[in-house]
Enzyme design. Structure first.
Site, PDB file in Angstrom:
ATOM      1  N   HIS A 210       0.827  -1.219   0.000  1.00  0.00           N
ATOM      2  CA  HIS A 210       0.000   0.000   0.000  1.00  0.00           C
ATOM      3  C   HIS A 210       0.853   1.257   0.000  1.00  0.00           C
ATOM      4  O   HIS A 210       1.623   1.492   0.934  1.00  0.00           O
ATOM      5  CB  HIS A 210      -0.924  -0.008   1.222  1.00  0.00           C
ATOM      6  CG  HIS A 210      -1.993   1.033   1.156  1.00  0.00           C
ATOM      7  ND1 HIS A 210      -2.937   1.070   0.174  1.00  0.00           N
ATOM      8  CD2 HIS A 210      -2.255   2.101   1.958  1.00  0.00           C
ATOM      9  CE1 HIS A 210      -3.755   2.091   0.367  1.00  0.00           C
ATOM     10  NE2 HIS A 210      -3.355   2.738   1.436  1.00  0.00           N
TER      11      HIS A 210
ATOM     12  N   HIS B  67       0.790   5.596  -1.356  1.00  0.00           N
ATOM     13  CA  HIS B  67       0.348   6.786  -2.098  1.00  0.00           C
ATOM     14  C   HIS B  67       1.629   7.591  -2.289  1.00  0.00           C
ATOM     15  O   HIS B  67       2.054   8.313  -1.380  1.00  0.00           O
ATOM     16  CB  HIS B  67      -0.659   7.605  -1.300  1.00  0.00           C
ATOM     17  CG  HIS B  67      -1.825   6.810  -0.787  1.00  0.00           C
ATOM     18  ND1 HIS B  67      -2.851   6.377  -1.590  1.00  0.00           N
ATOM     19  CD2 HIS B  67      -2.113   6.334   0.455  1.00  0.00           C
ATOM     20  CE1 HIS B  67      -3.735   5.695  -0.870  1.00  0.00           C
ATOM     21  NE2 HIS B  67      -3.300   5.653   0.376  1.00  0.00           N
TER      22      HIS B  67
ATOM     23  N   GLN C 266       2.526  11.307  -1.282  1.00  0.00           N
ATOM     24  CA  GLN C 266       2.564  11.674   0.143  1.00  0.00           C
ATOM     25  C   GLN C 266       3.979  11.602   0.732  1.00  0.00           C
ATOM     26  O   GLN C 266       4.222  12.125   1.822  1.00  0.00           O
ATOM     27  CB  GLN C 266       1.584  10.807   0.934  1.00  0.00           C
ATOM     28  CG  GLN C 266       0.129  11.108   0.554  1.00  0.00           C
ATOM     29  CD  GLN C 266      -0.890  10.262   1.302  1.00  0.00           C
ATOM     30  OE1 GLN C 266      -0.572   9.624   2.304  1.00  0.00           O
ATOM     31  NE2 GLN C 266      -2.116  10.240   0.809  1.00  0.00           N
TER      32      GLN C 266
ATOM     33  N   ARG D 123      -5.902  14.972   6.734  1.00  0.00           N
ATOM     34  CA  ARG D 123      -6.389  14.849   5.366  1.00  0.00           C
ATOM     35  C   ARG D 123      -6.473  16.220   4.682  1.00  0.00           C
ATOM     36  O   ARG D 123      -6.250  16.336   3.486  1.00  0.00           O
ATOM     37  CB  ARG D 123      -7.755  14.153   5.357  1.00  0.00           C
ATOM     38  CG  ARG D 123      -8.135  13.642   3.978  1.00  0.00           C
ATOM     39  CD  ARG D 123      -9.441  12.885   4.000  1.00  0.00           C
ATOM     40  NE  ARG D 123     -10.573  13.770   4.233  1.00  0.00           N
ATOM     41  CZ  ARG D 123     -11.833  13.488   3.905  1.00  0.00           C
ATOM     42  NH1 ARG D 123     -12.111  12.324   3.338  1.00  0.00           N
ATOM     43  NH2 ARG D 123     -12.803  14.325   4.152  1.00  0.00           N
TER      44      ARG D 123
ATOM     45  N   HIS E  96     -11.769   3.572  -3.675  1.00  0.00           N
ATOM     46  CA  HIS E  96     -11.099   4.337  -2.621  1.00  0.00           C
ATOM     47  C   HIS E  96     -11.546   3.884  -1.238  1.00  0.00           C
ATOM     48  O   HIS E  96     -10.745   3.632  -0.349  1.00  0.00           O
ATOM     49  CB  HIS E  96     -11.324   5.844  -2.770  1.00  0.00           C
ATOM     50  CG  HIS E  96     -10.659   6.605  -1.670  1.00  0.00           C
ATOM     51  ND1 HIS E  96     -11.298   6.868  -0.479  1.00  0.00           N
ATOM     52  CD2 HIS E  96      -9.402   7.081  -1.545  1.00  0.00           C
ATOM     53  CE1 HIS E  96     -10.451   7.491   0.327  1.00  0.00           C
ATOM     54  NE2 HIS E  96      -9.302   7.637  -0.296  1.00  0.00           N
TER      55      HIS E  96
ATOM     56  N   ARG F  62     -17.072   5.006   1.572  1.00  0.00           N
ATOM     57  CA  ARG F  62     -17.673   6.345   1.591  1.00  0.00           C
ATOM     58  C   ARG F  62     -17.516   7.032   0.241  1.00  0.00           C
ATOM     59  O   ARG F  62     -18.263   7.956  -0.067  1.00  0.00           O
ATOM     60  CB  ARG F  62     -17.118   7.190   2.746  1.00  0.00           C
ATOM     61  CG  ARG F  62     -15.649   7.508   2.698  1.00  0.00           C
ATOM     62  CD  ARG F  62     -15.177   8.392   3.853  1.00  0.00           C
ATOM     63  NE  ARG F  62     -13.808   8.831   3.612  1.00  0.00           N
ATOM     64  CZ  ARG F  62     -12.728   8.130   3.945  1.00  0.00           C
ATOM     65  NH1 ARG F  62     -12.845   6.980   4.569  1.00  0.00           N
ATOM     66  NH2 ARG F  62     -11.514   8.591   3.663  1.00  0.00           N
TER      67      ARG F  62
ATOM     68  N   HIS G 276      -9.698   0.838   0.781  1.00  0.00           N
ATOM     69  CA  HIS G 276      -9.507   1.308   2.163  1.00  0.00           C
ATOM     70  C   HIS G 276     -10.761   0.957   2.946  1.00  0.00           C
ATOM     71  O   HIS G 276     -11.867   1.249   2.483  1.00  0.00           O
ATOM     72  CB  HIS G 276      -9.433   2.842   2.218  1.00  0.00           C
ATOM     73  CG  HIS G 276      -8.166   3.465   1.730  1.00  0.00           C
ATOM     74  ND1 HIS G 276      -8.164   4.575   0.920  1.00  0.00           N
ATOM     75  CD2 HIS G 276      -6.866   3.179   1.977  1.00  0.00           C
ATOM     76  CE1 HIS G 276      -6.919   4.955   0.690  1.00  0.00           C
ATOM     77  NE2 HIS G 276      -6.113   4.116   1.308  1.00  0.00           N
TER      78      HIS G 276
ATOM     79  N   GLU H  37     -10.798   2.338   8.607  1.00  0.00           N
ATOM     80  CA  GLU H  37      -9.569   2.923   9.151  1.00  0.00           C
ATOM     81  C   GLU H  37      -9.878   3.760  10.384  1.00  0.00           C
ATOM     82  O   GLU H  37      -9.057   3.870  11.282  1.00  0.00           O
ATOM     83  CB  GLU H  37      -8.889   3.778   8.066  1.00  0.00           C
ATOM     84  CG  GLU H  37      -7.576   4.414   8.516  1.00  0.00           C
ATOM     85  CD  GLU H  37      -6.849   5.157   7.412  1.00  0.00           C
ATOM     86  OE1 GLU H  37      -7.429   5.319   6.323  1.00  0.00           O
ATOM     87  OE2 GLU H  37      -5.701   5.568   7.650  1.00  0.00           O
TER      88      GLU H  37
ATOM     89  N   HIS I  97      -6.053  -1.421   5.826  1.00  0.00           N
ATOM     90  CA  HIS I  97      -6.238  -1.023   7.234  1.00  0.00           C
ATOM     91  C   HIS I  97      -7.145  -2.023   7.966  1.00  0.00           C
ATOM     92  O   HIS I  97      -6.664  -2.755   8.801  1.00  0.00           O
ATOM     93  CB  HIS I  97      -6.759   0.416   7.387  1.00  0.00           C
ATOM     94  CG  HIS I  97      -5.906   1.435   6.705  1.00  0.00           C
ATOM     95  ND1 HIS I  97      -4.584   1.579   6.994  1.00  0.00           N
ATOM     96  CD2 HIS I  97      -6.177   2.338   5.714  1.00  0.00           C
ATOM     97  CE1 HIS I  97      -4.066   2.522   6.227  1.00  0.00           C
ATOM     98  NE2 HIS I  97      -5.012   2.991   5.445  1.00  0.00           N
TER      99      HIS I  97
ATOM    100  N   ASP J 203       2.198   3.133   2.935  1.00  0.00           N
ATOM    101  CA  ASP J 203       1.056   4.042   2.893  1.00  0.00           C
ATOM    102  C   ASP J 203       1.457   5.507   2.719  1.00  0.00           C
ATOM    103  O   ASP J 203       1.721   5.946   1.615  1.00  0.00           O
ATOM    104  CB  ASP J 203       0.203   3.817   4.155  1.00  0.00           C
ATOM    105  CG  ASP J 203      -1.166   4.489   4.087  1.00  0.00           C
ATOM    106  OD1 ASP J 203      -1.427   5.195   3.105  1.00  0.00           O
ATOM    107  OD2 ASP J 203      -1.974   4.322   5.016  1.00  0.00           O
TER     108      ASP J 203
HETATM  109 ZN   LIG Z   1      -4.058   4.607   1.968  1.00  0.00          ZN
END
Ligand SMILES: [Zn+2]
Length: 466
Positions: A59, A61, A64, A89, A212, A215, A238, A241, A275, A326
């Site tokens: 995992h 991203h 980031q 976030r 994603h 939600r 995801h 989490e 997660h 992550d």
């Molecule tokens: Zn993630």
């Protein structure tokens, strides 16, 4: 034996433990032909004393990596009495506004190089930064995806690219905010993007499906993508989490997130639940029963204050897991595995929580990380598989790590203590060489492109700061 590279190692760590005097043949395409214990060295190239499989990172991203450390000040954005995942976030969204294909490639190449030097040989990239900062698709709608594949190729790591379907801003189906417009795809756009990514995949690349989160993707859209995409591909999402996400899911969909997936989606070995922090006993049993991988990212989960995955209960019922870096506050399989174990020790006030028959704690953790990570990637990587009692062969990609037997952590260690000493002894790297797809990517602890890539990364991050 045309084009076959012939190596020899004193010890190779297979799925059933250490094997002695192993001859290793790798073909011209970078795949193992055979690993044969109890062999003569002959004129084979000597690898070293301790050889282990490469570790998959399930995992990531990538963008980031450049914001790690920028959200560690209380009330960073003002107005928030308590910092949380949700305030982090906001910082992430602000950062995501400024990354473009060229800067993404520069950041990802630096990150992937760091991964290789740390012993990760494959990365599953959970990629949702699809469009230009104004929310409009680039002239090439897959420009950002291609930047990630190019970064992986620059440094030689394997990659499972997971373009993300991201549609709504919450369980109630509210539209995405302005800062989420770069992530947005409808189902048709998504399927076209996936097809383009698959066509762009070269050696050491593969593609998978990715939602994603519950939600961000309505149920009907998940179904539409799964039905349109019949090829066997990995599926990542995801899930669970944060407690707030669990409560909202219960309120809107009438079940906890993992329970909802178990009830409504065809969960099986292709699925990775990233997660899955907040799960009850039924959800734990269901995940194990369906053979899904729990994608655990302990350093990020700790950094974000997510909560603690019930590792011991999950292992007791036969659950599978792998590790991911992550948000890249840490890029180190040893640190992920330590945190995974130490979190459990701290709450249970006991030691040696991760377990597996006839394995030490470190061996158990690494066994799961390699097996679960390979399963999550959908790529032909992972364990050197047993072909029969005498040989380990098959067509899997030749990824391996040669540990440094002269590193202080490993000197004077024998077989039963080598993996534990690598994982639980100090912070000086004990990694000497790393091979991916039959090619050396790291020699004597260093990637040959590290200066060039670090300089470009520095220039890129400085420019983004402006
Ligand atoms: Zn993630």
């Amino acid at each position: 034996m045309d084009g076959i590279k012939r190596y020899f190692a004193d010890h190779v760590w297979m799925v059933d433990g250490w094997h002695l005097d192993v001859a290793i043949d790798i073909d011209a395409s970078g795949h193992f032909v055979a690993l044969v214990p109890r062999s003569e060295r002959g004129d084979r190239d000597y690898l070293g004393r301790w050889v282990v499989p490469g570790v998959p990172n399930l995992h990531s991203h990538a963008f980031q990596r450049a914001m790690a450390g920028l959200a560690e000040r209380r009330g960073h954005l003002g107005g928030h009495e308590q910092d949380s995942f949700w305030t982090w976030r906001e910082v992430m969204y602000a950062f995501a506004q400024v990354v473009e294909p060229e800067s993404l490639q520069a950041i990802a190449a630096q990150l992937y190089l760091e991964m290789l030097e740390a012993g990760y040989t494959h990365v599953c990239e959970f990629h949702y930064l699809h469009h230009a900062p104004n929310g409009k698709p680039y002239a090439d709608p897959a420009a950002m995806s291609r930047a990630l594949l190019a970064a992986a190729d620059e440094v030689g790591i394997g990659i499972t690219l997971l373009p993300v379907l991201y549609m709504s801003g919450g369980f109630d189906g509210r539209p995405l905010s302005e800062r989420q417009q770069r992530f947005r795809c409808d189902v048709d756009q998504y399927l076209r993007l996936l097809e383009t990514v698959e066509q762009a995949c070269g050696p050491r690349h593969n593609a998978g499906l990715c939602f994603h989160s519950l939600r961000a993707v309505p149920e009907a859209s998940m179904r539409a993508v799964l039905e349109a995409s019949l090829a066997p591909r990995p599926v990542h999402i995801h899930v669970a989490e944060q407690q707030a996400e669990v409560l909202e899911c219960v309120a809107v969909r009438g079940a906890r997130p993992v329970q909802w997936l178990l009830n409504n989606m065809p969960l099986d070995e292709r699925w990775s639940l990233i997660h899955a922090t907040h799960v009850d006993a039924d959800e734990i049993a269901g995940m194990a029963r369906q053979g899904v991988v729990a994608g655990l990212c302990p350093s990020t989960e700790g950094n974000l204050g997510d909560g603690l995955f019930p590792l011991e209960q999950f292992m007791k019922v036969g659950g599978r897991f792998g590790i991911g870096s992550d948000s890249h506050v840490s890029v180190s399989p040893t640190e992920e595995l330590r945190w995974l174990e130490y979190g459990q020790r701290l709450v249970s006030q006991r030691r040696n929580i991760a377990f597996s028959t006839n394995r030490s704690t470190g061996e158990a953790l690494l066994t799961y990380a390699i097996g679960g990570g390979a399963q999550a990637s959908g790529a032909s990587i992972g364990w050197f598989e047993e072909a029969d009692v005498d040989a380990y062969t098959q067509g899997s990609r030749a990824d391996l790590i040669v540990l440094d037997e002269t590193a202080p952590a490993l000197v004077a260690r024998d077989k039963p203590a080598v993996i534990d000493s690598w994982l639980f002894s100090g912070n000086r790297s004990a990694i000497r060489h790393v091979m991916v797809g039959g090619e050396w990517r790291v020699r004597e602890g260093l990637h040959p492109q590290r200066l060039r890539i670090a300089q470009r990364y520095a220039d890129t991050v400085s420019a983004l700061k402006g």
